[in-house]
Design a protein around this motif. Structure first.
Motif, PDB file in Angstrom:
ATOM      1  N   GLN A 220     -10.305 -12.524   8.125  1.00  0.00           N
ATOM      2  CA  GLN A 220      -9.285 -12.984   7.177  1.00  0.00           C
ATOM      3  C   GLN A 220      -8.866 -14.430   7.395  1.00  0.00           C
ATOM      4  O   GLN A 220      -8.136 -14.990   6.584  1.00  0.00           O
ATOM      5  N   ALA A 221      -9.333 -15.049   8.489  1.00  0.00           N
ATOM      6  CA  ALA A 221      -8.935 -16.432   8.782  1.00  0.00           C
ATOM      7  C   ALA A 221      -9.510 -17.381   7.730  1.00  0.00           C
ATOM      8  O   ALA A 221     -10.684 -17.275   7.370  1.00  0.00           O
ATOM      9  N   PRO A 222      -8.699 -18.314   7.230  1.00  0.00           N
ATOM     10  CA  PRO A 222      -9.229 -19.273   6.252  1.00  0.00           C
ATOM     11  C   PRO A 222     -10.443 -20.039   6.776  1.00  0.00           C
ATOM     12  O   PRO A 222     -11.299 -20.438   5.990  1.00  0.00           O
ATOM     13  N   THR A 223     -10.538 -20.227   8.084  1.00  0.00           N
ATOM     14  CA  THR A 223     -11.652 -20.985   8.659  1.00  0.00           C
ATOM     15  C   THR A 223     -12.892 -20.136   8.905  1.00  0.00           C
ATOM     16  O   THR A 223     -13.928 -20.673   9.308  1.00  0.00           O
ATOM     17  N   PHE A 224     -12.828 -18.807   8.671  1.00  0.00           N
ATOM     18  CA  PHE A 224     -13.984 -17.931   8.897  1.00  0.00           C
ATOM     19  C   PHE A 224     -15.147 -18.356   7.992  1.00  0.00           C
ATOM     20  O   PHE A 224     -14.950 -18.657   6.812  1.00  0.00           O
TER      21      PHE A 224
ATOM     22  N   LEU B  97      -4.452  -6.264   2.894  1.00  0.00           N
ATOM     23  CA  LEU B  97      -4.559  -7.545   2.189  1.00  0.00           C
ATOM     24  C   LEU B  97      -4.036  -8.676   3.053  1.00  0.00           C
ATOM     25  O   LEU B  97      -2.985  -8.547   3.689  1.00  0.00           O
ATOM     26  N   PHE B  98      -4.745  -9.792   3.028  1.00  0.00           N
ATOM     27  CA  PHE B  98      -4.325 -10.999   3.733  1.00  0.00           C
ATOM     28  C   PHE B  98      -4.324 -12.165   2.754  1.00  0.00           C
ATOM     29  O   PHE B  98      -5.283 -12.349   1.993  1.00  0.00           O
ATOM     30  N   LEU B  99      -3.250 -12.961   2.785  1.00  0.00           N
ATOM     31  CA  LEU B  99      -3.229 -14.203   2.024  1.00  0.00           C
ATOM     32  C   LEU B  99      -3.115 -15.360   3.003  1.00  0.00           C
ATOM     33  O   LEU B  99      -2.170 -15.409   3.810  1.00  0.00           O
ATOM     34  N   ASN B 100      -4.077 -16.241   2.956  1.00  0.00           N
ATOM     35  CA  ASN B 100      -4.131 -17.391   3.867  1.00  0.00           C
ATOM     36  C   ASN B 100      -3.985 -16.944   5.329  1.00  0.00           C
ATOM     37  O   ASN B 100      -3.340 -17.614   6.133  1.00  0.00           O
ATOM     38  N   GLY B 101      -4.585 -15.791   5.634  1.00  0.00           N
ATOM     39  CA  GLY B 101      -4.616 -15.277   6.999  1.00  0.00           C
ATOM     40  C   GLY B 101      -3.449 -14.398   7.379  1.00  0.00           C
ATOM     41  O   GLY B 101      -3.464 -13.785   8.450  1.00  0.00           O
ATOM     42  N   THR B 102      -2.435 -14.289   6.515  1.00  0.00           N
ATOM     43  CA  THR B 102      -1.246 -13.478   6.802  1.00  0.00           C
ATOM     44  C   THR B 102      -1.373 -12.108   6.149  1.00  0.00           C
ATOM     45  O   THR B 102      -1.700 -12.008   4.958  1.00  0.00           O
ATOM     46  N   ASP B 103      -1.104 -11.051   6.920  1.00  0.00           N
ATOM     47  CA  ASP B 103      -1.164  -9.675   6.423  1.00  0.00           C
ATOM     48  C   ASP B 103       0.013  -9.443   5.476  1.00  0.00           C
ATOM     49  O   ASP B 103       1.168  -9.412   5.917  1.00  0.00           O
ATOM     50  N   ILE B 104      -0.244  -9.288   4.180  1.00  0.00           N
ATOM     51  CA  ILE B 104       0.839  -9.075   3.213  1.00  0.00           C
ATOM     52  C   ILE B 104       0.972  -7.609   2.794  1.00  0.00           C
ATOM     53  O   ILE B 104       1.828  -7.277   1.993  1.00  0.00           O
ATOM     54  N   SER B 105       0.119  -6.724   3.349  1.00  0.00           N
ATOM     55  CA  SER B 105       0.253  -5.289   3.060  1.00  0.00           C
ATOM     56  C   SER B 105       0.858  -4.530   4.238  1.00  0.00           C
ATOM     57  O   SER B 105       1.177  -3.357   4.116  1.00  0.00           O
TER      58      SER B 105
ATOM     59  N   GLY C 175      -0.844 -26.025  -5.281  1.00  0.00           N
ATOM     60  CA  GLY C 175      -1.611 -27.255  -5.451  1.00  0.00           C
ATOM     61  C   GLY C 175      -2.801 -27.358  -4.527  1.00  0.00           C
ATOM     62  O   GLY C 175      -3.371 -28.453  -4.386  1.00  0.00           O
ATOM     63  N   ALA C 176      -3.184 -26.252  -3.913  1.00  0.00           N
ATOM     64  CA  ALA C 176      -4.280 -26.288  -2.939  1.00  0.00           C
ATOM     65  C   ALA C 176      -5.100 -25.002  -3.041  1.00  0.00           C
ATOM     66  O   ALA C 176      -4.773 -24.091  -3.799  1.00  0.00           O
ATOM     67  N   THR C 177      -6.168 -24.952  -2.240  1.00  0.00           N
ATOM     68  CA  THR C 177      -7.016 -23.771  -2.181  1.00  0.00           C
ATOM     69  C   THR C 177      -6.364 -22.710  -1.306  1.00  0.00           C
ATOM     70  O   THR C 177      -5.934 -22.991  -0.192  1.00  0.00           O
ATOM     71  N   ASN C 178      -6.277 -21.492  -1.838  1.00  0.00           N
ATOM     72  CA  ASN C 178      -5.745 -20.343  -1.105  1.00  0.00           C
ATOM     73  C   ASN C 178      -6.864 -19.330  -0.903  1.00  0.00           C
ATOM     74  O   ASN C 178      -7.864 -19.343  -1.630  1.00  0.00           O
ATOM     75  N   LEU C 179      -6.668 -18.446   0.082  1.00  0.00           N
ATOM     76  CA  LEU C 179      -7.690 -17.449   0.380  1.00  0.00           C
ATOM     77  C   LEU C 179      -7.098 -16.041   0.382  1.00  0.00           C
ATOM     78  O   LEU C 179      -6.186 -15.752   1.157  1.00  0.00           O
ATOM     79  N   LEU C 180      -7.626 -15.187  -0.493  1.00  0.00           N
ATOM     80  CA  LEU C 180      -7.315 -13.766  -0.457  1.00  0.00           C
ATOM     81  C   LEU C 180      -8.430 -13.060   0.301  1.00  0.00           C
ATOM     82  O   LEU C 180      -9.612 -13.227  -0.026  1.00  0.00           O
ATOM     83  N   ALA C 181      -8.059 -12.300   1.341  1.00  0.00           N
ATOM     84  CA  ALA C 181      -9.036 -11.537   2.119  1.00  0.00           C
ATOM     85  C   ALA C 181      -8.598 -10.081   2.128  1.00  0.00           C
ATOM     86  O   ALA C 181      -7.402  -9.787   2.234  1.00  0.00           O
ATOM     87  N   VAL C 182      -9.567  -9.178   1.994  1.00  0.00           N
ATOM     88  CA  VAL C 182      -9.284  -7.764   1.784  1.00  0.00           C
ATOM     89  C   VAL C 182     -10.159  -6.927   2.705  1.00  0.00           C
ATOM     90  O   VAL C 182     -11.369  -7.160   2.793  1.00  0.00           O
ATOM     91  N   ARG C 183      -9.521  -5.954   3.385  1.00  0.00           N
ATOM     92  CA  ARG C 183     -10.294  -4.897   4.038  1.00  0.00           C
ATOM     93  C   ARG C 183     -10.089  -3.621   3.235  1.00  0.00           C
ATOM     94  O   ARG C 183      -8.981  -3.098   3.183  1.00  0.00           O
ATOM     95  N   ALA C 184     -11.138  -3.165   2.540  1.00  0.00           N
ATOM     96  CA  ALA C 184     -11.095  -1.908   1.792  1.00  0.00           C
ATOM     97  C   ALA C 184     -11.853  -0.872   2.595  1.00  0.00           C
ATOM     98  O   ALA C 184     -12.957  -1.142   3.076  1.00  0.00           O
ATOM     99  N   ARG C 185     -11.249   0.302   2.774  1.00  0.00           N
ATOM    100  CA  ARG C 185     -11.862   1.362   3.589  1.00  0.00           C
ATOM    101  C   ARG C 185     -12.096   2.592   2.728  1.00  0.00           C
ATOM    102  O   ARG C 185     -11.183   3.059   2.040  1.00  0.00           O
ATOM    103  N   ASP C 186     -13.324   3.107   2.782  1.00  0.00           N
ATOM    104  CA  ASP C 186     -13.607   4.400   2.150  1.00  0.00           C
ATOM    105  C   ASP C 186     -13.846   5.422   3.236  1.00  0.00           C
ATOM    106  O   ASP C 186     -14.609   5.172   4.174  1.00  0.00           O
ATOM    107  N   THR C 187     -13.217   6.604   3.100  1.00  0.00           N
ATOM    108  CA  THR C 187     -13.341   7.644   4.111  1.00  0.00           C
ATOM    109  C   THR C 187     -14.155   8.825   3.607  1.00  0.00           C
ATOM    110  O   THR C 187     -14.104   9.914   4.185  1.00  0.00           O
ATOM    111  N   GLY C 188     -14.934   8.638   2.530  1.00  0.00           N
ATOM    112  CA  GLY C 188     -15.833   9.670   2.056  1.00  0.00           C
ATOM    113  C   GLY C 188     -15.757   9.873   0.557  1.00  0.00           C
ATOM    114  O   GLY C 188     -14.816   9.437  -0.097  1.00  0.00           O
ATOM    115  N   ASP C 189     -16.803  10.491   0.013  1.00  0.00           N
ATOM    116  CA  ASP C 189     -16.894  10.803  -1.416  1.00  0.00           C
ATOM    117  C   ASP C 189     -16.830   9.502  -2.241  1.00  0.00           C
ATOM    118  O   ASP C 189     -17.509   8.541  -1.930  1.00  0.00           O
ATOM    119  N   VAL C 190     -15.973   9.447  -3.266  1.00  0.00           N
ATOM    120  CA  VAL C 190     -15.940   8.279  -4.152  1.00  0.00           C
ATOM    121  C   VAL C 190     -15.345   7.068  -3.423  1.00  0.00           C
ATOM    122  O   VAL C 190     -14.396   7.210  -2.646  1.00  0.00           O
TER     123      VAL C 190
END
Ligand SMILES: [Ca+2]
Length: 148
Positions: free
Chosen positions: A23-27, A86-94, A121-136
């Motif tokens: 989630q780090a902007p520098t990743f 959810l992370f915005l600019n590296g900060t966990d917002i969820s 006025g600048a570039t922002n980064l949304l980073a997401v970890r989505a987890r599926d635990t089975g089926d759909v």
């Protein structure tokens, strides 16, 4: 800003808890694939995925976007099967991984980012970890912001 169904993300499928620090902007995500949302395996829920996500693992998403000057009150609405962080600019917002049962539905969660995290006025980064635990499996997002 970012809309359901059709926005493009960098993505990588990993084992549960894989790639800590993605989630780090520098990743460096230059080796990741590019895919169109939603992501999922289309195993029987109403929302249809554009990009195949087999499931029973974590799907990591990264998406850069530019915020206009004066932007405030950024909200991220999600459709998820099963859990999302959810992370915005590296900060966990969820505040960690949030569970969702049953078929994904749009706007089932709406997370708000503190204005102090935004980079107007600048570039922002949304980073997401989505987890599926089975089926759909399914994930898609929408980002809205107030502008002057
Ligand atoms: Ca599932």
């Amino acid at each position: 800003m970012i809309h359901y169904c059709g926005d493009t993300y960098k993505y990588q499928v990993v084992p549960f808890d894989g790639i800590q620090g993605f989630q780090a902007p520098t990743f460096d995500d230059s080796a990741w694939s590019t895919g169109v949302a939603g992501f999922g395996n289309n195993l029987g829920c109403p929302l249809t995925a554009q990009t195949f996500w087999p499931g029973n693992d974590d799907l990591l998403l990264r998406r850069q976007f530019t915020l206009p000057l004066g932007a405030t009150n950024l909200r991220v609405s999600v459709a998820i099967d099963n859990d999302i962080q959810l992370f915005l600019n590296g900060t966990d917002i969820s505040r960690g991984l949030i569970d969702h049962g049953g078929c994904a539905t749009r706007d089932s969660f709406v997370f708000t980012a503190p204005d102090s995290v935004l980079l107007p006025g600048a570039t922002n980064l949304l980073a997401v970890r989505a987890r599926d635990t089975g089926d759909v499996s399914y994930v898609d997002l929408e980002v809205l912001v107030d502008t002057p």
